[in-house]
Design a protein around this motif. Structure first.
Motif, PDB file in Angstrom:
ATOM      1  N   PRO A 177       5.180   5.248   2.147  1.00 35.09           N
ATOM      2  CA  PRO A 177       5.682   5.988   3.317  1.00 35.09           C
ATOM      3  C   PRO A 177       4.655   6.275   4.415  1.00 35.09           C
ATOM      4  CG  PRO A 177       6.658   6.892   1.329  1.00 35.09           C
ATOM      5  CD  PRO A 177       5.618   5.894   0.892  1.00 35.09           C
ATOM      6  N   PRO A 178       3.396   6.651   4.110  1.00 36.48           N
ATOM      7  CA  PRO A 178       2.469   6.965   5.221  1.00 36.48           C
ATOM      8  C   PRO A 178       2.219   5.800   6.165  1.00 36.48           C
ATOM      9  CG  PRO A 178       1.602   7.821   3.151  1.00 36.48           C
ATOM     10  CD  PRO A 178       2.783   6.967   2.807  1.00 36.48           C
ATOM     11  N   ILE A 179       2.040   4.588   5.637  1.00 34.48           N
ATOM     12  CA  ILE A 179       1.757   3.445   6.505  1.00 34.48           C
ATOM     13  C   ILE A 179       2.969   3.130   7.380  1.00 34.48           C
ATOM     14  CG2 ILE A 179       2.394   1.755   4.725  1.00 34.48           C
ATOM     15  CD1 ILE A 179      -0.307   1.316   7.405  1.00 34.48           C
ATOM     16  N   VAL A 180       4.178   3.325   6.840  1.00 34.14           N
ATOM     17  CA  VAL A 180       5.388   3.086   7.633  1.00 34.14           C
ATOM     18  C   VAL A 180       5.492   4.118   8.757  1.00 34.14           C
ATOM     19  CG1 VAL A 180       7.907   2.965   7.579  1.00 34.14           C
ATOM     20  CG2 VAL A 180       6.588   2.053   5.664  1.00 34.14           C
ATOM     21  N   ARG A 181       5.339   5.379   8.402  1.00 36.14           N
ATOM     22  CA  ARG A 181       5.484   6.455   9.381  1.00 36.14           C
ATOM     23  C   ARG A 181       4.440   6.355  10.489  1.00 36.14           C
ATOM     24  NH1 ARG A 181       8.879  10.576   7.715  1.00 36.14           N
ATOM     25  NH2 ARG A 181       9.292  10.760   5.476  1.00 36.14           N
ATOM     26  N   LEU A 182       3.184   6.138  10.125  1.00 33.05           N
ATOM     27  CA  LEU A 182       2.119   6.147  11.124  1.00 33.05           C
ATOM     28  C   LEU A 182       2.105   4.880  11.972  1.00 33.05           C
ATOM     29  CD1 LEU A 182      -0.644   7.932   9.053  1.00 33.05           C
ATOM     30  CD2 LEU A 182       0.409   8.753  11.146  1.00 33.05           C
ATOM     31  N   THR A 183       2.586   3.755  11.433  1.00 30.14           N
ATOM     32  CA  THR A 183       2.754   2.566  12.269  1.00 30.14           C
ATOM     33  C   THR A 183       3.822   2.820  13.330  1.00 30.14           C
ATOM     34  OG1 THR A 183       2.104   1.071  10.470  1.00 30.14           O
ATOM     35  CG2 THR A 183       3.366   0.122  12.282  1.00 30.14           C
ATOM     36  N   ASN A 184       4.933   3.374  12.908  1.00 27.57           N
ATOM     37  CA  ASN A 184       6.000   3.728  13.839  1.00 27.57           C
ATOM     38  C   ASN A 184       5.497   4.708  14.898  1.00 27.57           C
ATOM     39  OD1 ASN A 184       8.597   4.340  14.976  1.00 27.57           O
ATOM     40  ND2 ASN A 184       8.793   6.054  13.561  1.00 27.57           N
ATOM     41  N   LEU A 185       4.799   5.762  14.455  1.00 28.05           N
ATOM     42  CA  LEU A 185       4.288   6.767  15.376  1.00 28.05           C
ATOM     43  C   LEU A 185       3.274   6.176  16.353  1.00 28.05           C
ATOM     44  CD1 LEU A 185       4.073   9.774  16.222  1.00 28.05           C
ATOM     45  CD2 LEU A 185       2.237   9.994  14.520  1.00 28.05           C
ATOM     46  N   GLY A 186       2.342   5.359  15.834  1.00 29.02           N
ATOM     47  CA  GLY A 186       1.308   4.781  16.690  1.00 29.02           C
ATOM     48  C   GLY A 186       1.873   3.919  17.793  1.00 29.02           C
ATOM     49  N   THR A 239      -6.142  -2.088  -4.984  1.00 25.54           N
ATOM     50  CA  THR A 239      -6.281  -3.087  -3.918  1.00 25.54           C
ATOM     51  C   THR A 239      -4.988  -3.862  -3.726  1.00 25.54           C
ATOM     52  OG1 THR A 239      -8.647  -3.322  -4.409  1.00 25.54           O
ATOM     53  CG2 THR A 239      -7.609  -5.073  -3.126  1.00 25.54           C
ATOM     54  N   VAL A 240      -4.386  -4.315  -4.833  1.00 26.04           N
ATOM     55  CA  VAL A 240      -3.134  -5.079  -4.736  1.00 26.04           C
ATOM     56  C   VAL A 240      -2.008  -4.190  -4.223  1.00 26.04           C
ATOM     57  CG1 VAL A 240      -1.406  -6.365  -6.050  1.00 26.04           C
ATOM     58  CG2 VAL A 240      -3.829  -6.719  -6.524  1.00 26.04           C
ATOM     59  N   ALA A 241      -1.927  -2.949  -4.731  1.00 22.76           N
ATOM     60  CA  ALA A 241      -0.867  -2.036  -4.288  1.00 22.76           C
ATOM     61  C   ALA A 241      -0.991  -1.728  -2.803  1.00 22.76           C
ATOM     62  CB  ALA A 241      -0.923  -0.740  -5.107  1.00 22.76           C
ATOM     63  N   THR A 242      -2.213  -1.467  -2.348  1.00 26.78           N
ATOM     64  CA  THR A 242      -2.418  -1.182  -0.924  1.00 26.78           C
ATOM     65  C   THR A 242      -2.084  -2.387  -0.060  1.00 26.78           C
ATOM     66  OG1 THR A 242      -4.184   0.388  -1.486  1.00 26.78           O
ATOM     67  CG2 THR A 242      -4.095  -0.393   0.784  1.00 26.78           C
ATOM     68  N   SER A 243      -2.479  -3.573  -0.512  1.00 26.82           N
ATOM     69  CA  SER A 243      -2.161  -4.794   0.241  1.00 26.82           C
ATOM     70  C   SER A 243      -0.656  -4.987   0.365  1.00 26.82           C
ATOM     71  CB  SER A 243      -2.796  -6.006  -0.451  1.00 26.82           C
ATOM     72  OG  SER A 243      -4.200  -5.879  -0.518  1.00 26.82           O
ATOM     73  N   LEU A 244       0.078  -4.739  -0.723  1.00 26.12           N
ATOM     74  CA  LEU A 244       1.538  -4.852  -0.681  1.00 26.12           C
ATOM     75  C   LEU A 244       2.132  -3.812   0.270  1.00 26.12           C
ATOM     76  CD1 LEU A 244       2.623  -5.489  -4.393  1.00 26.12           C
ATOM     77  CD2 LEU A 244       2.948  -7.019  -2.448  1.00 26.12           C
ATOM     78  N   CYS A 245       1.633  -2.583   0.188  1.00 21.85           N
ATOM     79  CA  CYS A 245       2.146  -1.521   1.059  1.00 21.85           C
ATOM     80  C   CYS A 245       1.911  -1.851   2.528  1.00 21.85           C
ATOM     81  CB  CYS A 245       1.484  -0.191   0.706  1.00 21.85           C
ATOM     82  SG  CYS A 245       2.003   0.509  -0.884  1.00 21.85           S
ATOM     83  N   VAL A 246       0.733  -2.394   2.841  1.00 16.02           N
ATOM     84  CA  VAL A 246       0.429  -2.765   4.223  1.00 16.02           C
ATOM     85  C   VAL A 246       1.309  -3.929   4.672  1.00 16.02           C
ATOM     86  CG1 VAL A 246      -1.348  -3.753   5.724  1.00 16.02           C
ATOM     87  CG2 VAL A 246      -1.932  -1.877   4.175  1.00 16.02           C
ATOM     88  N   ALA A 247       1.453  -4.936   3.801  1.00 14.96           N
ATOM     89  CA  ALA A 247       2.254  -6.123   4.150  1.00 14.96           C
ATOM     90  C   ALA A 247       3.716  -5.775   4.367  1.00 14.96           C
ATOM     91  CB  ALA A 247       2.121  -7.180   3.055  1.00 14.96           C
ATOM     92  N   LEU A 248       4.241  -4.813   3.617  1.00 13.09           N
ATOM     93  CA  LEU A 248       5.642  -4.412   3.772  1.00 13.09           C
ATOM     94  C   LEU A 248       5.799  -3.273   4.775  1.00 13.09           C
ATOM     95  CD1 LEU A 248       6.736  -4.403   0.001  1.00 13.09           C
ATOM     96  CD2 LEU A 248       7.300  -6.123   1.722  1.00 13.09           C
ATOM     97  N   GLY A 249       4.840  -2.341   4.787  1.00 11.70           N
ATOM     98  CA  GLY A 249       4.990  -1.134   5.574  1.00 11.70           C
ATOM     99  C   GLY A 249       4.842  -1.342   7.072  1.00 11.70           C
ATOM    100  N   ILE A 250       3.885  -2.177   7.480  1.00 15.82           N
ATOM    101  CA  ILE A 250       3.675  -2.388   8.920  1.00 15.82           C
ATOM    102  C   ILE A 250       4.897  -3.029   9.578  1.00 15.82           C
ATOM    103  CG2 ILE A 250       2.313  -3.667  10.626  1.00 15.82           C
ATOM    104  CD1 ILE A 250      -0.163  -3.041   9.008  1.00 15.82           C
ATOM    105  N   PRO A 251       5.482  -4.101   9.018  1.00 19.93           N
ATOM    106  CA  PRO A 251       6.705  -4.641   9.644  1.00 19.93           C
ATOM    107  C   PRO A 251       7.847  -3.632   9.702  1.00 19.93           C
ATOM    108  CG  PRO A 251       5.770  -6.240   8.120  1.00 19.93           C
ATOM    109  CD  PRO A 251       5.015  -4.969   7.915  1.00 19.93           C
ATOM    110  N   ILE A 252       8.001  -2.809   8.646  1.00 18.46           N
ATOM    111  CA  ILE A 252       9.058  -1.796   8.672  1.00 18.46           C
ATOM    112  C   ILE A 252       8.761  -0.762   9.757  1.00 18.46           C
ATOM    113  CG2 ILE A 252      10.189   0.044   7.361  1.00 18.46           C
ATOM    114  CD1 ILE A 252       9.638  -1.604   4.827  1.00 18.46           C
ATOM    115  N   GLY A 253       7.498  -0.360   9.875  1.00 22.10           N
ATOM    116  CA  GLY A 253       7.121   0.581  10.925  1.00 22.10           C
ATOM    117  C   GLY A 253       7.356   0.009  12.315  1.00 22.10           C
ATOM    118  N   VAL A 254       7.047  -1.269  12.499  1.00 25.84           N
ATOM    119  CA  VAL A 254       7.294  -1.934  13.790  1.00 25.84           C
ATOM    120  C   VAL A 254       8.786  -1.940  14.104  1.00 25.84           C
ATOM    121  CG1 VAL A 254       7.197  -4.142  15.012  1.00 25.84           C
ATOM    122  CG2 VAL A 254       5.206  -3.343  13.715  1.00 25.84           C
ATOM    123  N   LEU A 255       9.597  -2.264  13.082  1.00 23.70           N
ATOM    124  CA  LEU A 255      11.052  -2.262  13.268  1.00 23.70           C
ATOM    125  C   LEU A 255      11.549  -0.874  13.664  1.00 23.70           C
ATOM    126  CD1 LEU A 255      13.829  -3.679  13.005  1.00 23.70           C
ATOM    127  CD2 LEU A 255      13.813  -3.023  10.579  1.00 23.70           C
TER     128      LEU A 255
END
Length: 296
Positions: A176-185, A109-125
């Motif tokens: 990596p998946p959350i970053v890639r798919l945020t960017n793609l979406g 849960t903590v790892a996923t929360s961190l990945c989402v919190a960091l990955g979505i902004p990177i994907g948006v960028l």
């Protein structure tokens, strides 16, 4: 010419050995000089992880099952999935794996929360800048292809054995998946929709949060799903550097050839994976249906 060719391998080996020794010595010097500061930086995360794990392991099991069942119903809106989650957790408790499962659940849960919190902004960028995408994509490729044992070495050298090194290793592997798919979406959002938003005078921020991210949510949740699956796949490897949970028991079973112990704890990991997978996939499909029909 022949003499040079015969001497070249030995010269290359000597230079390579010196290069390796220089890297090793430089990293040792860095870890000795900055190890305490890095540990202090991650200490709040460690305290939160310990607190969250204590909450899950210390709370009455009926309450924990009720909370998980409620969250499962909220995400999936399916009695079958919710009932399956409750039955799985009851079986985990009956077979004596409750505490290890809660430790693993806290870590994931903590790892996923961190990945989402960091990955979505990177994907948006990445979605807003082709240059950022060209810079980040090779890094994601390396993170996904490099063997996990390789990046465990510097993490353990810096932080030692324990929960935080395991958490960092899980995040490196799973982000990596959350970053890639945020960017793609976001990149897949229809240009006509964006032009309509511009015609209504929407600012860049309003277009991002009011149009692009809402329309990209199904892809983003697909990324969350894959991140959770990859985090769970790291459970056993993370147990090798001091992360307690189901992975520790699987590792113990491998070392002592305990087939029943390994099989039961492996099935508990599978049960968690199926619960997370079904809930996140169903929620993503509901978001997709909402996007296509315009109502819930």
């Amino acid at each position: 010419m022949l003499e040079f060719l015969t001497e070249f391998p030995s010269l290359g080996r000597q230079d390579l050995s010196s290069f390796k020794q220089g890297i090793d010595e430089g990293f040792r010097t860095f870890s000795r000089a900055n190890g305490e500061a890095i540990e202090a930086f991650f200490n709040p995360l460690l305290q939160f992880l310990i607190w969250f794990e204590d909450v899950l392991t210390g709370a009455p099991w009926p309450l924990v099952i009720l909370v998980i069942a409620t969250l499962t119903w909220f995400g999936a809106r399916s009695w079958k999935i919710t009932t399956g989650a409750v039955i799985s957790l009851l079986l985990i408790g009956i077979f004596g794996m409750w505490e290890d499962t809660m430790s693993t659940l806290a870590m994931i849960t903590v790892a996923t929360s961190l990945c989402v919190a960091l990955g979505i902004p990177i994907g948006v960028l990445m979605s807003r800048s082709d240059r950022a995408q060209s810079l980040v994509t090779p890094i994601l490729d390396v993170m996904q292809t490099i063997p996990s044992f390789v990046y465990l070495i510097p993490v353990v050298m810096l932080l030692g054995i324990g929960k935080v090194p395991g958490l960092i290793a899980v995040c490196i592997y799973a982000i990596p998946p959350i970053v890639r798919l945020t960017n793609l979406g976001i990149r897949l959002v229809d240009r006509d929709v964006m032009e309509a938003a511009e015609a209504f005078g929407a600012s860049s921020r309003e277009k991002l949060f009011g149009v692009q991210i809402p329309l990209a949510l199904p892809n983003i949740f697909a990324g969350v799903n894959q991140t959770i699956m990859m985090a769970l796949s790291m459970v056993v490897i993370a147990s090798m550097i001091g992360v307690h949970g189901l992975g520790t028991q699987v590792l113990r079973a491998i070392g002592n050839q305990y087939l029943a112990l390994g099989l039961m704890n492996g099935l508990a990991i599978v049960a968690l994976a199926i619960i997370f997978d079904r809930v996140s996939q169903t929620y993503g499909k509901r978001l997709q249906a909402y996007r296509e029909t315009g109502h819930g």
